[in-house]
Design a protein around this motif. Structure first.
Motif, mmCIF file in Angstrom:
data_model
loop_
_atom_site.group_PDB
_atom_site.id
_atom_site.type_symbol
_atom_site.label_atom_id
_atom_site.label_comp_id
_atom_site.label_asym_id
_atom_site.label_seq_id
_atom_site.Cartn_x
_atom_site.Cartn_y
_atom_site.Cartn_z
ATOM 1 N N UNK A 146 0.841 -1.196 0.000
ATOM 2 C CA UNK A 146 0.000 0.000 0.000
ATOM 3 C C UNK A 146 0.875 1.245 0.000
ATOM 4 N N UNK A 147 0.482 2.233 -0.792
ATOM 5 C CA UNK A 147 1.180 3.516 -0.831
ATOM 6 C C UNK A 147 0.133 4.617 -0.980
ATOM 7 N N UNK A 148 0.149 5.571 -0.039
ATOM 8 C CA UNK A 148 -0.880 6.609 -0.001
ATOM 9 C C UNK A 148 -0.250 7.998 0.060
ATOM 10 N N UNK A 149 -0.849 8.938 -0.655
ATOM 11 C CA UNK A 149 -0.439 10.343 -0.574
ATOM 12 C C UNK A 149 -1.670 11.189 -0.280
ATOM 13 N N UNK A 195 -5.077 10.212 -2.278
ATOM 14 C CA UNK A 195 -4.801 9.164 -3.257
ATOM 15 C C UNK A 195 -4.318 7.942 -2.489
ATOM 16 N N UNK A 196 -5.168 6.930 -2.388
ATOM 17 C CA UNK A 196 -4.859 5.694 -1.673
ATOM 18 C C UNK A 196 -4.697 4.585 -2.706
ATOM 19 N N UNK A 197 -3.611 3.803 -2.598
ATOM 20 C CA UNK A 197 -3.354 2.797 -3.628
ATOM 21 C C UNK A 197 -2.864 1.473 -3.057
ATOM 22 N N UNK A 198 -3.237 0.389 -3.751
ATOM 23 C CA UNK A 198 -2.703 -0.948 -3.521
ATOM 24 C C UNK A 198 -2.037 -1.419 -4.799
ATOM 25 N N UNK A 199 -0.927 -2.139 -4.649
ATOM 26 C CA UNK A 199 -0.132 -2.566 -5.796
ATOM 27 C C UNK A 199 0.016 -4.083 -5.808
ATOM 28 N N UNK A 200 0.282 -4.673 -6.963
ATOM 29 C CA UNK A 200 0.423 -6.127 -7.040
ATOM 30 C C UNK A 200 1.508 -6.647 -6.093
ATOM 31 N N UNK A 201 1.312 -7.866 -5.606
ATOM 32 C CA UNK A 201 2.305 -8.493 -4.734
ATOM 33 C C UNK A 201 3.684 -8.446 -5.387
ATOM 34 N N UNK A 202 4.690 -8.113 -4.593
ATOM 35 C CA UNK A 202 6.053 -8.078 -5.096
ATOM 36 C C UNK A 202 6.466 -6.770 -5.746
#
Length: 382
Positions: free
Chosen positions: A250-253, A267-274
């Motif tokens: 997860x990476x949020x700004x 801006x809240x985000x989830x990214x693929x594993x790895x």
């Protein structure tokens, strides 16, 4: 190795190539592009990324962007806003003991986890979230699941609730609370306390004035100069609980942009594993730059991809110049100009061109840029 190579921090593995160009043929492709001065207002979510986006224009009282605004994400460090507001209540910072004030300062500016853990423990853990939900009228926010009661970063939070938090802070909270918290967010440090570069998203996309509270979870390396004695560690989670994904990185700004905090951006985000930190950093940056943010001044320059790990940013265009920090591995960076400097050799690559990174205040050898030539085509001289 010779003295020159010892002065550089080399990537984990150099790609093989017979041509002495500034970037290896196997480096991630990147096409330099300058951001236009204005955008039409469509959130460009990168492939594979799950995003919750809300941009609120305080001037018109309306949203200019919304993508999955009610979708709950694990908050990571964004919850530190609620921890601070619960602690302060209706009091100004002068009411805090000196030690607690120092903790809040570190929590807001450098995202200090120990400070957040301290307040979470002494002020009732999940009860902090319950109180803030009632006080601020939040609808998608919930305390961490019963299976992870001490994990404050597992608090559920949506983009629209993040906007509500900032609206309360700016429009309802006592002036002393507003000025203190916003002052901390305006003083966000590039390197967080745990060694993560936290100037992604809003700070990368827009010129000051801005104020930010960022969040990250599930990455093993933060790509920043690590404070003495600190070791960046992955903040890994588990499966989805009550609709909140605790596993994917997860990476949020989040924060405000423009004069008088004109726009609130979440801006809240989830990214693929790895996904690496540098890749998520780049994808979140591209998404944020695509948004219609009233009052924002977009950062001028050219965005270019990089390759290699632990790439040094230096005060001038030599390997003996003062090291300012390192780049997140593979992150896209903003460059404003280039000049000739010390020749750098990483066989079979040799280059004496360096680019200036205005957001870092320093230079990087062009060897680590994902461009086919020693010079960046079309980029002005420093």
């Amino acid at each position: 190795m010779g003295a020159l190579l010892l002065a550089l921090v080399l990537p984990a593995a150099l790609p093989a190539s017979a041509a002495p160009t500034s970037a290896p043929t196997s480096a991630p492709p990147s096409v330099p592009s300058s951001d236009p001065s204005s955008r039409a207002g469509r959130a460009d979510v990168p492939p594979g990324v799950t995003a919750g986006v809300a941009v609120f224009d305080r001037g018109s009282g309306s949203f200019t962007e919304q993508v999955n605004p009610s979708l709950p994400f694990r908050s990571a460090s964004v919850v530190k806003l609620l921890i601070a507001l619960d602690l302060l209540g209706d009091r100004g910072p002068d009411a805090l003991p000196a030690q607690d004030r120092a903790r809040v300062d570190a929590m807001l500016r450098a995202s200090d986890d120990d400070a957040a853990g301290h307040f979470w423990t002494v002020n009732g853990g999940g009860s902090i979230i319950d109180r803030m939900v009632r006080k601020l009228g939040l609808t998608d926010t919930a305390r961490p699941p019963a299976t992870h009661p001490g994990h404050w970063g597992y608090t559920a939070l949506s983009a629209r609730d993040t906007v509500r938090i900032y609206r309360y802070l700016l429009d309802t909270a006592p002036a002393a609370v507003r000025d203190y918290v916003m002052g901390g967010l305006r003083s966000s440090t590039r390197c967080a306390d745990d060694g993560y570069d936290q100037h992604f998203g809003i700070p990368g996309a827009f010129e000051r004035p801005w104020a930010v509270k960022q969040g990250w979870s599930g990455f093993g390396s933060g790509g920043c100069t690590t404070p003495a004695g600190a070791v960046p560690t992955a903040r890994t989670g588990g499966p989805a609980v009550a609709g909140v994904d605790l596993a994917r990185p997860a990476l949020h700004s989040t924060g405000t942009v423009g004069p008088d905090d004109r726009a609130i951006v979440a801006v809240l985000t989830l990214h693929p594993d790895g996904t690496s930190y540098g890749k998520a950093y780049t994808d979140l940056g591209r998404l944020t730059r695509s948004l219609n943010v009233p009052g924002a001044t977009r950062s001028a320059g050219t965005w270019i991809g990089t390759w290699g790990a632990d790439v040094n940013v230096r005060a001038d265009s030599t390997t003996t110049s003062r090291k300012l920090t390192v780049l997140p591995a593979g992150a896209e960076v903003l460059v404003s100009c280039q000049k000739r400097g010390q020749q750098v050799s990483i066989p079979p690559y040799t280059n004496d061109w360096w680019v200036y990174l205005p957001q870092y205040g320093g230079y990087v050898t062009n060897i680590y840029l994902s461009v086919p030539e020693n010079q960046v085509p079309g980029l002005r001289l420093c």
